[in-house]
Design a protein around this motif. Structure first.
Motif, PDB file in Angstrom:
ATOM      1  N   GLU B  85       0.859  -1.180   0.000  1.00  0.00           N
ATOM      2  CA  GLU B  85       0.000   0.000   0.000  1.00  0.00           C
ATOM      3  C   GLU B  85       0.896   1.230   0.000  1.00  0.00           C
ATOM      4  OE1 GLU B  85      -2.906   0.305   3.115  1.00  0.00           O
ATOM      5  OE2 GLU B  85      -3.592   2.259   2.416  1.00  0.00           O
ATOM      6  N   PRO B 129      -4.715  14.100  10.954  1.00  0.00           N
ATOM      7  CA  PRO B 129      -5.333  14.964  11.973  1.00  0.00           C
ATOM      8  C   PRO B 129      -5.027  14.538  13.404  1.00  0.00           C
ATOM      9  CG  PRO B 129      -6.947  14.202  10.367  1.00  0.00           C
ATOM     10  CD  PRO B 129      -5.699  13.442  10.108  1.00  0.00           C
ATOM     11  N   LEU B 130      -4.614  13.305  13.609  1.00  0.00           N
ATOM     12  CA  LEU B 130      -4.399  12.859  14.981  1.00  0.00           C
ATOM     13  C   LEU B 130      -2.975  13.114  15.489  1.00  0.00           C
ATOM     14  CD1 LEU B 130      -6.431   9.503  15.110  1.00  0.00           C
ATOM     15  CD2 LEU B 130      -7.091  11.721  15.994  1.00  0.00           C
ATOM     16  N   ASN B 235      -6.830  -1.235  17.013  1.00  0.00           N
ATOM     17  CA  ASN B 235      -8.012  -1.722  16.298  1.00  0.00           C
ATOM     18  C   ASN B 235      -8.324  -0.988  14.995  1.00  0.00           C
ATOM     19  OD1 ASN B 235     -10.485  -3.157  15.884  1.00  0.00           O
ATOM     20  ND2 ASN B 235     -11.567  -1.405  16.707  1.00  0.00           N
ATOM     21  N   GLN B 236      -8.105   0.323  14.975  1.00  0.00           N
ATOM     22  CA  GLN B 236      -8.373   1.078  13.755  1.00  0.00           C
ATOM     23  C   GLN B 236      -7.099   1.823  13.363  1.00  0.00           C
ATOM     24  OE1 GLN B 236     -12.148   3.271  13.219  1.00  0.00           O
ATOM     25  NE2 GLN B 236     -12.562   2.886  15.357  1.00  0.00           N
ATOM     26  N   ARG B 237      -7.105   2.294  12.139  1.00  0.00           N
ATOM     27  CA  ARG B 237      -5.978   3.101  11.720  1.00  0.00           C
ATOM     28  C   ARG B 237      -5.986   4.435  12.457  1.00  0.00           C
ATOM     29  NH1 ARG B 237      -4.525   2.832   5.378  1.00  0.00           N
ATOM     30  NH2 ARG B 237      -4.170   0.587   5.303  1.00  0.00           N
ATOM     31  N   LEU B 238      -4.847   4.809  12.967  1.00  0.00           N
ATOM     32  CA  LEU B 238      -4.731   6.112  13.611  1.00  0.00           C
ATOM     33  C   LEU B 238      -4.063   7.104  12.677  1.00  0.00           C
ATOM     34  CD1 LEU B 238      -3.589   4.912  17.149  1.00  0.00           C
ATOM     35  CD2 LEU B 238      -5.892   5.444  16.366  1.00  0.00           C
ATOM     36  N   SER B 240      -2.987   7.588   8.178  1.00  0.00           N
ATOM     37  CA  SER B 240      -3.065   6.946   6.868  1.00  0.00           C
ATOM     38  C   SER B 240      -1.680   6.788   6.254  1.00  0.00           C
ATOM     39  CB  SER B 240      -4.003   7.715   5.937  1.00  0.00           C
ATOM     40  OG  SER B 240      -3.709   9.075   5.978  1.00  0.00           O
ATOM     41  N   PRO B 260      -6.437  -2.958   8.057  1.00  0.00           N
ATOM     42  CA  PRO B 260      -7.323  -2.041   8.785  1.00  0.00           C
ATOM     43  C   PRO B 260      -6.753  -1.549  10.114  1.00  0.00           C
ATOM     44  CG  PRO B 260      -8.116  -4.297   8.921  1.00  0.00           C
ATOM     45  CD  PRO B 260      -6.910  -4.340   8.050  1.00  0.00           C
ATOM     46  N   VAL B 261      -5.572  -2.003  10.510  1.00  0.00           N
ATOM     47  CA  VAL B 261      -5.050  -1.652  11.833  1.00  0.00           C
ATOM     48  C   VAL B 261      -3.863  -0.698  11.741  1.00  0.00           C
ATOM     49  CG1 VAL B 261      -5.756  -3.882  12.764  1.00  0.00           C
ATOM     50  CG2 VAL B 261      -3.419  -3.602  11.911  1.00  0.00           C
ATOM     51  N   ARG B 300      -7.098   4.711  22.505  1.00  0.00           N
ATOM     52  CA  ARG B 300      -7.883   3.840  21.652  1.00  0.00           C
ATOM     53  C   ARG B 300      -7.634   2.376  21.960  1.00  0.00           C
ATOM     54  NH1 ARG B 300     -11.479   7.150  21.319  1.00  0.00           N
ATOM     55  NH2 ARG B 300     -12.484   5.219  20.701  1.00  0.00           N
ATOM     56  N   ARG B 301      -8.435   1.531  21.309  1.00  0.00           N
ATOM     57  CA  ARG B 301      -8.393   0.107  21.616  1.00  0.00           C
ATOM     58  C   ARG B 301      -7.177  -0.568  20.990  1.00  0.00           C
ATOM     59  NH1 ARG B 301     -13.376  -3.971  20.269  1.00  0.00           N
ATOM     60  NH2 ARG B 301     -12.441  -5.922  20.944  1.00  0.00           N
ATOM     61  N   LEU B 303      -5.742  -4.186  20.177  1.00  0.00           N
ATOM     62  CA  LEU B 303      -6.436  -5.470  20.086  1.00  0.00           C
ATOM     63  C   LEU B 303      -5.524  -6.665  20.296  1.00  0.00           C
ATOM     64  CD1 LEU B 303      -6.033  -6.949  17.053  1.00  0.00           C
ATOM     65  CD2 LEU B 303      -7.603  -5.148  16.405  1.00  0.00           C
ATOM     66  N   LEU B 393      -7.225   0.073   1.178  1.00  0.00           N
ATOM     67  CA  LEU B 393      -7.930  -0.448   2.347  1.00  0.00           C
ATOM     68  C   LEU B 393      -9.381  -0.839   2.069  1.00  0.00           C
ATOM     69  CD1 LEU B 393      -7.914  -1.107   5.346  1.00  0.00           C
ATOM     70  CD2 LEU B 393      -8.385   1.287   5.824  1.00  0.00           C
TER      71      LEU B 393
END
Lengths: 412, 516
Positions: B85, B129-130, B235-238, B240, B260-261, B300-301, B303, B393
């Motif tokens: 990617e 943004p994070l 768990n999620q992308r923080l 890109s 996705p992580v 955030r989570r 996993l 993704l």
């Protein structure tokens, strides 16, 4: 203008983290069991969320009706319906908003135009060939229930209703587009009920709440309306008046959707949310405080359906609580999450069949109760329910107004 | 013991290097057998953060590694496009970081030919943004991410297409060395327990941190010093793009969006063990350091956690390093240790797997007198031959909807959107896989629920297609043990709730512990 928070970074988006796949959302979704076109709230919400990153969004999220049953049921706090609403907006951003969605969302503009030429517009809409044109352009099936435009807006009629001389309380009434252009009688009933309760009512400047824009995927348009409403309503709230609404979907938009779906965060939006009340919520509060006497009778068999948007308020069923105290009434609650209409969902061609199937348990409940009338706080739900049940569907405030008017006439 | 005709080269180790080496040798016309004691890409290859280095990370301190990385980065993007990617990478200088490092980074990148561009803080924040408010400067570099299982599977498939044989779940248990030559190898099929002796003309060990054990079977002393790196999966992308800290490389300074992580990494603990126990302190350290760049990482989570061993080699013990190709990997010719036809490849990183394979294959060919050129940099792998399109993704979402054609998605693994058809097809092509093999091939069970629902479903499909009777519960146990192992060190918040739900399902409701 407040800058909306980005799609994938705020609390709502990240609430997908809390999903433990327990499936409770799928068990309460009214759409999932009646169609194979929708993979369910768990899929479209927290599952798909992890794969959304600026890439094309799948289209079946559009089959979510937005009723919010999933968000209400989620034991982990995932904002499933809000995630879906945002994904739908993203989808339309990528693929373009279809003309029918654009038109259907403009309830204010349609209303303004239609009510100016009401007889002609209504003739067009009720006349077979007219409905074919509507079906072609708006994608609204010719059988779908359409309201009639009213001759003269509610705003005009409002001035003729007498106000209490020395009100205990003053409120600003947010009537919504439907009341203003299609069903002024709901507004008139509301103002009569409120004034009888000793409440002074004014009608501040206001705009469409923006919900039709949100459900049709046009967040840009919705944010513009949100800003305009903020500007118009904050002064009312800051002058110590509550803003009171009779459409529970409009009030939910002002209180909840602006922040959680449109991402409009900030102290002024919280102030707006805190200042908006449902009319029955206010009346029930007064009744609980002993400041409202409801001594009246309504000899009817009524099925009350708390619409999905009302359920998301989380304040119970204030209208049913008050109607239930009327003498002679045979009141039953529908016990279903959603009638199927969920705003304009049931009006869009391919969704109508789904909305109809979702509504079957409600229709069965009405038959079982041998209801003479269905009471429901949301306009599009009422139109849909009339078709579903063949019964008149009315706003509960109309029923209360009727009971009180009767009481006055009989000299109670 | 059965015996079969020999191979030109026996390659030991089915990671990226071993698979790449087998492919390279097979393309040069040699008859190869690859043996892997587990599934392909099960070891270090499958336990890394997913970063396809641009080389910027090495540009200041290790120019040679930087040069290799940028060249290989471009090659892998081309030959293995569907597994790459193109995320891009950012180097983020935070207030308080060394003032002189950004200048050194830019100079190092320019020298190595790595495209580097300074972004305004506003632009960096628009893209990510994070990012922390402490962000002072930001530099964009051509980092990317790579999915290792698909990369290795494609290399293996290409090797087989060129005549190689591959045996998974097969362990090298003995070597016959006579007069300074390896003559045969004893292999044990770990499924059936059967042993087999194969004649070999040459032995190439790409066994990673196991290289010392392979060498000892030939009586060669090779001291590995595995450097364990722990990573935390969010768990999620923080972000890109890949987020690097703009300071001298160290622990806990990278955040990689892969699939996705997001993966936060990493540590470096030298320990000669097969079973590294991740400590809560390490996890806390990684999360805290990651949160310095992206504060959401602390909230955030998470996993799962995992650790991978860098196959580092300790030359202090070694007398005969034949050729130092770079500081990052080495091809060791064990002729120096008295075994003529035996080479080990040690060190290195996934980004340069192809180059490591090329260097090793060059050495093997030189010893065997084979005069064939390496072609792995030119010939694309698998799907890349048809459509050289990079991974994105949203692909699985789009694919699920298109396949479904308006019907239910029929998911086996809900978190990673794996369908029943994907599982069936995999079982048909694989034989009798472990559920863990489905994880590597399909991502089954990799998502937030860590096998809560897919384990049973996958086991059910497997049992129906390959009935095993009473043994049917074994794959479930094996898979869940492995999943739970990765959850224990992060037993807080959402993952603790998930863990409890999984326990309720398998321990309380299904009583798996008490089942036969």
């Amino acid at each position: 203008m407040s800058e909306p928070i980005l799609f994938n970074v705020d609390e709502v988006a990240l609430s997908a983290d809390r999903c433990i796949k327990c499936n409770v959302c799928n068990t309460v979704c009214p759409v999932l069991p009646v169609t194979d076109l929708f993979p369910g709230p768990k899929y479209c919400g927290p599952q798909a969320q992890r794969f959304r990153s600026g890439h094309p969004v799948e289209t079946w999220v559009d089959y979510c009706s937005g009723c919010g049953a999933c968000s209400r049921a989620c034991p982990s706090g995932v904002r499933v319906a809000e995630l879906n609403a945002r994904a739908r907006a993203r989808m339309f951003e990528q693929r373009g908003i279809p003309l029918k969605n654009r038109l259907l969302s403009r309830s204010e503009t349609l209303g303004r135009m239609g009510s100016k030429a009401a007889p002609l517009a209504n003739f067009g809409l009720n006349f077979g060939p007219g409905r074919v044109v509507v079906e072609r352009i708006l994608g609204v099936p010719r059988e779908a229930p359409l309201p009639s435009f009213s001759q003269g807006s509610f705003r005009r009629r409002f001035r003729r209703i007498p106000q209490p001389e020395r009100p205990n309380l003053r409120v600003g009434y947010f009537c919504g587009c439907t009341t203003n252009y299609y069903e002024p009688r709901v507004g008139e009933a509301a103002v009569r009920v409120l004034t009888r309760a000793g409440i002074g009512v004014e009608l501040p400047e206001q705009h469409c709440c923006g919900l039709p824009f949100i459900s049709n995927g046009d967040f840009k348009g919705a944010r513009k309306l949100a800003e305009a409403n903020l500007k118009a309503l904050l002064p009312v709230i800051r002058s110590g008046k509550r803003v009171v609404a009779t459409s529970t979907s409009c009030s939910l938009t002002l209180k909840h959707e602006y922040r959680e779906v449109l991402g409009l965060y900030g102290p002024e939006w919280e102030e707006l949310a805190a200042g908006v009340y449902d009319a029955f919520e206010l009346l029930r509060e007064l009744a609980w405080q002993g400041e409202l006497e409801l001594d009246a009778t309504l000899t009817q068999r009524v099925l009350y359906h708390g619409p999905c948007q009302l359920r998301s308020h989380g304040f119970g069923f204030p209208a049913a609580d008050l109607l239930g105290t009327l003498g002679g009434i045979e009141l039953a609650e529908s016990g279903v999450e959603c009638c199927g209409s969920a705003g304009t969902y049931g009006f869009k061609g391919d969704k109508r069949e789904i909305a109809f199937r979702v509504g079957q348990p409600l229709a069965a409940r009405a038959r079982e109760h041998r209801a003479e009338v269905v009471a429901c706080d949301s306009e599009t739900c009422r139109w849909h329910i009339q078709q579903l049940t063949g019964l008149p569907a009315r706003h509960p405030i109309e029923l209360l107004d009727e009971a009180w008017s009767q009481a006055e006439r009989t000299g109670d | 013991m059965a015996s079969r005709p020999g191979y030109d080269v026996l390659v030991v180790g089915g990671g990226a290097t071993g698979a790449g080496l087998t492919r390279d040798l097979a393309m040069r016309g040699l008859r190869c057998l690859l043996v892997e004691q587990s599934d392909l890409a099960h070891g270090t290859t499958g336990h890394f953060h997913g970063l396809l280095h641009s080389g910027a990370r090495y540009a200041v301190r290790d120019a040679e590694a930087a040069d290799e990385c940028i060249v290989e980065n471009r090659i892998v993007r081309r030959i293995a496009a569907p597994h790459v990617e193109d995320t891009g990478g950012l180097f983020c200088w935070l207030e308080g970081d060394p003032d002189d490092y950004p200048g050194q980074l830019v100079a190092g990148c320019q020298k190595a030919g790595i495209e580097i561009e300074e972004l305004s803080v506003a632009e960096a924040r628009r893209r990510e943004p994070l990012l922390t408010p402490r962000l002072g400067r930001a530099f964009a570099v051509p980092d990317a991410t790579v999915e290792p299982w698909g990369l290795v599977a494609d290399n293996a498939e290409s090797a087989v297409d060129h005549g190689a044989s591959i045996r998974r779940y097969t362990r090298l248990v003995g070597l016959g060395v006579e007069a300074g030559r390896v003559l045969w190898a004893d292999l044990e099929d770990l499924g059936s327990g059967e042993r087999e002796r194969v004649e070999v003309n040459f032995l190439a060990s790409a066994a990673g941190y196991w290289a010392g054990r392979v060498a000892s079977l030939a009586g060669v002393k090779l001291q590995m010093a595995p450097g364990w790196g722990t990573m935390v999966v969010m768990n999620q992308r923080l972000s890109s793009s890949v987020v690097n800290r703009c300071r001298p490389p160290g622990d806990g300074d990278i955040l990689v969006p892969v699939g996705p992580v997001s993966i936060l990494g990493t540590t470096d603990t030298t320990m000669d063990t097969d079973n590294y126990e991740i400590t809560p302190e390490e996890v806390r350290f990684i999360v805290t350091e990651g949160a310095a760049m992206v504060p959401a990482a602390a909230e955030r989570r998470a996993l799962r956690v995992f650790a991978g061993a860098r196959p580092l080699y300790d030359p202090g013990h070694q007398h005969g390093a034949s050729r130092t190709l770079s500081r990052s990997h080495m091809v060791l010719d064990h002729a120096n240790d008295g075994v003529e036809n035996f080479i080990s490849i040690v060190g290195g990183k996934l980004t340069t797997y192809r180059l490591m394979a090329e260097h090793t294959a060059d050495a093997v060919c030189a010893k065997l007198g084979v005069d064939a050129r390496c072609r792995t940099a030119e010939e694309p792998l698998g799907e890349a031959r048809k459509a050289p399109r990079h991974y994105s993704l949203g692909e699985r979402l789009t694919a699920r909807e298109q396949e479904a054609g308006g019907a239910d998605a029929d998911l086996v693994c809900e978190c990673e959107l794996v369908t029943r058809d994907m599982v069936r097809e995999f079982i048909e092509s694989f034989g009798t896989p472990h559920i863990d093999d489905m994880l590597r091939a399909l991502r089954l069970g990799m998502g937030p629920c860590q096998g809560a629902f897919c384990t049973l479903r996958a086991a059910g499909i497997l049992e129906r297609m390959r009935p095993s009777g009473a043994a049917a519960l074994e794959p479930i146990r094996l898979f869940l043990d492995e999943r739970m192992k990765g959850d224990r060190p992060i037993m807080w918040g959402d993952q603790a709730r998930q863990f409890r739900l999984n326990e309720i399902i398998y321990r309380d409701v299904l009583a798996l512990d008490h089942a036969p």
